[in-house]
Design a protein around this motif. Sequence first.
Motif, PDB file in Angstrom:
ATOM      1  N   ALA A  72       0.830  -1.201   0.000  1.00 38.90           N
ATOM      2  CA  ALA A  72       0.000   0.000   0.000  1.00 38.90           C
ATOM      3  C   ALA A  72       0.869   1.258   0.000  1.00 38.90           C
ATOM      4  CB  ALA A  72      -0.929  -0.005   1.211  1.00 38.90           C
ATOM      5  N   ASN A  73       1.937   1.270   0.784  1.00 40.08           N
ATOM      6  CA  ASN A  73       2.832   2.428   0.821  1.00 40.08           C
ATOM      7  C   ASN A  73       3.558   2.608  -0.507  1.00 40.08           C
ATOM      8  OD1 ASN A  73       2.144   3.020   3.477  1.00 40.08           O
ATOM      9  ND2 ASN A  73       3.813   1.800   4.332  1.00 40.08           N
ATOM     10  N   LEU A  74       3.985   1.501  -1.115  1.00 41.91           N
ATOM     11  CA  LEU A  74       4.660   1.586  -2.405  1.00 41.91           C
ATOM     12  C   LEU A  74       3.708   2.114  -3.485  1.00 41.91           C
ATOM     13  CD1 LEU A  74       6.698  -1.753  -2.361  1.00 41.91           C
ATOM     14  CD2 LEU A  74       7.635   0.562  -2.245  1.00 41.91           C
ATOM     15  N   ALA A  75       2.458   1.643  -3.475  1.00 45.13           N
ATOM     16  CA  ALA A  75       1.478   2.110  -4.457  1.00 45.13           C
ATOM     17  C   ALA A  75       1.180   3.595  -4.263  1.00 45.13           C
ATOM     18  CB  ALA A  75       0.199   1.280  -4.345  1.00 45.13           C
ATOM     19  N   THR A  76       1.077   4.032  -3.011  1.00 45.38           N
ATOM     20  CA  THR A  76       0.828   5.446  -2.740  1.00 45.38           C
ATOM     21  C   THR A  76       1.961   6.313  -3.282  1.00 45.38           C
ATOM     22  OG1 THR A  76      -0.407   4.874  -0.736  1.00 45.38           O
ATOM     23  CG2 THR A  76       0.397   7.138  -0.923  1.00 45.38           C
ATOM     24  N   LYS A 120      -5.954  10.806   0.917  1.00 44.50           N
ATOM     25  CA  LYS A 120      -7.071  11.210   0.064  1.00 44.50           C
ATOM     26  C   LYS A 120      -6.626  12.073  -1.116  1.00 44.50           C
ATOM     27  CE  LYS A 120     -10.581  10.946   3.692  1.00 44.50           C
ATOM     28  NZ  LYS A 120     -11.637  11.681   4.440  1.00 44.50           N
ATOM     29  N   SER A 121      -5.560  12.851  -0.945  1.00 39.29           N
ATOM     30  CA  SER A 121      -5.078  13.654  -2.064  1.00 39.29           C
ATOM     31  C   SER A 121      -4.534  12.769  -3.176  1.00 39.29           C
ATOM     32  CB  SER A 121      -3.997  14.627  -1.578  1.00 39.29           C
ATOM     33  OG  SER A 121      -2.882  13.918  -1.065  1.00 39.29           O
ATOM     34  N   VAL A 122      -3.870  11.669  -2.826  1.00 44.05           N
ATOM     35  CA  VAL A 122      -3.363  10.739  -3.837  1.00 44.05           C
ATOM     36  C   VAL A 122      -4.521  10.029  -4.529  1.00 44.05           C
ATOM     37  CG1 VAL A 122      -1.947   8.679  -4.201  1.00 44.05           C
ATOM     38  CG2 VAL A 122      -1.190  10.440  -2.618  1.00 44.05           C
TER      39      VAL A 122
END
Length: 217
Positions: free
Chosen positions: A22-26, A73-75
């Motif tokens: 999830a962090n990598l995708a963000t 939410k901005s991403v």
Amino acid sequence: MPTPSKGPRLGGSPAHERLMLANLATALFEHGGITTTETKAKRLRPYAERLVTFAKRGDLDSRRRVLRVVRDKSVVHVLFTEIGPRYADRDGGYTRIVKLGPRKGDNAPLARIELVEAMTVAQEAVGEAERARGSRFISRRRPTGATAEAAADLAKESPTAAAVAAEAEAAAGVADAEQAPADATDVADVAATTDVAATTDVAATAADDGTGAPTAQ
């Protein structure tokens, strides 16, 4: 402990692996590309492309499913308003992996995973319009440079581009109005400096000739 079917598990547990992906995708959606190890890049690719597929649908259910993974939410806003529409005519293959060689220190193989297809001028104009109008998650910023010129060319074809062009014209008018008093002040300062310098030169010349400065009677 069962082993995942797509290769070794990342991290120490399934929960840790989900958080890492999830962090990598963000970071991938925020910056457009990231550098990591080949193993993480290969595991991230199908994970991120599935999120892009949800963004292409654009409905409320898809947005909620993405928010379960990407908590910023901005991403998510950028993913649904810019990245998803960019691949509306593409049936998969939204990312590419480029191998970079071994990493210094532990010799781990590095790779760069990034989104394919750069944004077009019209899509950049839409993004500038969103930022110029301001929203709950994106800070307000004036359109600048080539984006303002492209928006002026596309003003008749797109209401959003017209909004960008109007914003650029308003910003230019404000900048000109702020610059005019500053220019007038600069001219006055230059004139005063010139008068003082001329008076000083006359006095110095008279002193060198031995005549002295004239005295008023």
